[in-house]
Every structure is written in C-alpha cells, then in structure tokens.
Motif scaffolding. Sequence first.
Motif, mmCIF file in Angstrom:
data_model
loop_
_atom_site.group_PDB
_atom_site.id
_atom_site.type_symbol
_atom_site.label_atom_id
_atom_site.label_comp_id
_atom_site.label_asym_id
_atom_site.label_seq_id
_atom_site.Cartn_x
_atom_site.Cartn_y
_atom_site.Cartn_z
ATOM 1 N N ALA A 121 4.048 -15.108 3.464
ATOM 2 C CA ALA A 121 3.507 -14.426 4.643
ATOM 3 C C ALA A 121 4.187 -13.085 4.906
ATOM 4 N N ILE A 122 5.240 -12.763 4.146
ATOM 5 C CA ILE A 122 5.957 -11.501 4.345
ATOM 6 C C ILE A 122 5.147 -10.364 3.720
ATOM 7 N N SER A 123 4.906 -9.330 4.476
ATOM 8 C CA SER A 123 4.119 -8.213 3.965
ATOM 9 C C SER A 123 4.893 -7.434 2.911
ATOM 10 N N HIS A 124 4.150 -6.756 2.057
ATOM 11 C CA HIS A 124 4.764 -5.911 1.030
ATOM 12 C C HIS A 124 5.598 -4.808 1.687
ATOM 13 N N GLU A 125 5.103 -4.270 2.784
ATOM 14 C CA GLU A 125 5.808 -3.192 3.475
ATOM 15 C C GLU A 125 7.154 -3.675 4.009
ATOM 16 N N SER A 126 7.178 -4.879 4.579
ATOM 17 C CA SER A 126 8.426 -5.421 5.108
ATOM 18 C C SER A 126 9.432 -5.685 3.989
ATOM 19 N N ALA A 127 8.969 -6.268 2.884
ATOM 20 C CA ALA A 127 9.860 -6.559 1.761
ATOM 21 C C ALA A 127 10.445 -5.273 1.185
ATOM 22 N N MET A 128 9.620 -4.234 1.075
ATOM 23 C CA MET A 128 10.102 -2.963 0.529
ATOM 24 C C MET A 128 11.088 -2.290 1.483
ATOM 25 N N ALA A 129 10.807 -2.369 2.783
ATOM 26 C CA ALA A 129 11.710 -1.777 3.765
ATOM 27 C C ALA A 129 13.070 -2.488 3.739
ATOM 28 N N GLN A 130 13.040 -3.813 3.677
ATOM 29 C CA GLN A 130 14.291 -4.566 3.617
ATOM 30 C C GLN A 130 15.037 -4.286 2.303
ATOM 31 N N PRO A 156 7.599 -9.726 -8.297
ATOM 32 C CA PRO A 156 6.887 -8.710 -7.505
ATOM 33 C C PRO A 156 6.891 -8.978 -6.010
ATOM 34 N N THR A 157 6.999 -10.232 -5.599
ATOM 35 C CA THR A 157 6.949 -10.560 -4.174
ATOM 36 C C THR A 157 7.982 -11.633 -3.854
ATOM 37 N N GLY A 158 8.271 -11.793 -2.552
ATOM 38 C CA GLY A 158 9.063 -12.912 -2.081
ATOM 39 C C GLY A 158 10.555 -12.780 -2.230
ATOM 40 N N GLU A 159 11.059 -11.592 -2.602
ATOM 41 C CA GLU A 159 12.492 -11.412 -2.696
ATOM 42 C C GLU A 159 12.827 -9.917 -2.674
ATOM 43 N N ILE A 160 14.113 -9.627 -2.513
ATOM 44 C CA ILE A 160 14.576 -8.244 -2.530
ATOM 45 C C ILE A 160 14.244 -7.611 -3.874
ATOM 46 N N GLN A 161 13.735 -6.374 -3.816
ATOM 47 C CA GLN A 161 13.391 -5.636 -5.029
ATOM 48 C C GLN A 161 14.614 -4.850 -5.515
ATOM 49 N N THR A 162 15.016 -5.106 -6.753
ATOM 50 C CA THR A 162 16.283 -4.557 -7.246
ATOM 51 C C THR A 162 16.127 -3.321 -8.129
ATOM 52 N N ASP A 163 14.900 -2.829 -8.317
ATOM 53 C CA ASP A 163 14.709 -1.674 -9.188
ATOM 54 C C ASP A 163 15.616 -0.492 -8.815
ATOM 55 N N PRO A 164 15.697 -0.091 -7.543
ATOM 56 C CA PRO A 164 16.582 1.033 -7.206
ATOM 57 C C PRO A 164 18.051 0.742 -7.501
ATOM 58 N N ILE A 165 18.455 -0.516 -7.351
ATOM 59 C CA ILE A 165 19.853 -0.894 -7.610
ATOM 60 C C ILE A 165 20.175 -0.749 -9.089
ATOM 61 N N VAL A 166 19.286 -1.242 -9.936
ATOM 62 C CA VAL A 166 19.500 -1.134 -11.383
ATOM 63 C C VAL A 166 19.604 0.334 -11.782
ATOM 64 N N ARG A 167 18.704 1.146 -11.273
ATOM 65 C CA ARG A 167 18.712 2.569 -11.622
ATOM 66 C C ARG A 167 19.986 3.259 -11.137
#
Length: 259
Positions: free
Chosen positions: A32-41, A68-79
């Motif tokens: 139920a978490i929106s893509h916008e909320s996950a990306m902001a977090q 792709p969904t349901g957790e913190i996105q780590t792409d910026p961290i890896v980069r």
Amino acid sequence: MSEGAVVDQFAMAPLNAAKQQLRSAMKQKLSAISHESAMAQSHVVYNTLKTFKPYEDATRVSVFLSMPTGEIQTDPIVRHALESGKEVFVPYLHRNPLPSPELPARVMDMVRLRDIQDYESLKRDRWGIPSIDPATVHERQRIILGGPDAQHSDKSLLDLVLMPGVAFDLNPNNGAIRRLGHGKGFYDYFINRHKSKAASLAAQEEPHKVSLYALALTEQLLTSPSEGEVPVGPLDQPLDGLILGNGEIIRPSQNNTDQ
C-alpha cells in the motif's frame, strides 16, 4: 553457531510459522506504500548515510540491491560508495560448497563491483533485482568463498553491511533490534560465516568488527503491540542499528533515537 551445528527443525516449526504469518501481513502493508513515498524515504536514508560515521569510515561496504517496490532503494547508495572510492560488494547466491542435510542448499556470498559501468551492466532477475552474472563471478573478489576460481584475498573482510528486511522492532526486555528477513536465512548464515572468518584471522591481526545496519521504510518498524512483534530464534543475527526513512538511526539497548 558453527556451520556444522544442527538445529532441531521440529522445535523451530512454531517460530517459522510465526515469522511467515508476519511476512504475509507485512506484504499487504508494504504493497500500500506509494512509489513516491518509498522514493522520498530512500532519499532521506541516502542523505543520512552519507554523513554517518560507520559509512564514512568504511573501506569495504556490502550493499543490498533493491527490489523495485516495498523497500528502501539503494541505487544512489551504491553509486555514492563507488564514486567515493569504497570497495563495494553486493550479494551473490550460489550452491553451498559444503553440502550437508544440516546446512542450507543455497548460500550468499558478497562479490565486488568493479566500477559504475560494471554496476550499470547488471541484469535484473525475476524479482527485478540487479544481479551478478554467474559467468563473471570467477573474475571477481569474493568475501567468503575463494580458491583458484576467484580473485580472493584470505584477509578480505567487510567493514559495513547494509541489509534489507521485511519488518523490525525493538525487544522490550533488552532494547535489541529484531529483524525479520525474507525467510531464506541468507544474511544470518553469511554473517555467521563472516564472523568465523574474522575470528580465524584475529590470531594474526587486530580483531575485526563488522558493523551491521539495516535500512527500512518507516512502515517496516513495528511500534505497537497491535502490529505484532518480530519473532527471533537462535540463528537470527543481532543488528548494530537501523536507519529509517524518516532519518532516524535506531541503535540497540536504547529507548531513544539519534537524528
């Protein structure tokens, strides 16, 4: 626990059932978490991590690669880690080289990314997670499994492990951070093997301590009895901290949080 230790699977059945029940509830909650909320977090976690001392001081960092969904996105961290000159290791699942009925059939190692281009070349698996091509593993530095088929230093140890999870909470009795994983035990088994390797090297060098931090959406932290609690067993590894999508850094044995 040693690699040869036997766990009574019959005794573990109620624990496993409780974990699976919570995973099912969390799956519905996270969907139920929106893509916008996950990306902001995820952006908040990234900014928090950049000035986080265990991350700043780490030379070798393990970072999970996100679904792709349901957790913190780590792409910026890896980069950021690669651009900062850190040695960046990511999960690689493979057949256990020590086959035994008491041990997992598949285990996780951490293998090193060469650079940004290498990272960007990773293909997504059926869950949408960027994954290491098995054909390239023999060319890469690995943390646990060495031998003639890997560029492996017997002294390679991680300084920081950034891991995912499904749900987290704080043990009301001792303040420990409890983590519910996805059910395969990959991280718990890897961390146990990493500790064993560090212990075997301790006689030769200074003792090595790896920092274990999970990254989580705020919705993944259970804060009231009505949400349930995270069941843990003897194989579940304790965390050094939890970084949340609101910027809070929670550490064990504390009833407060650091901003």
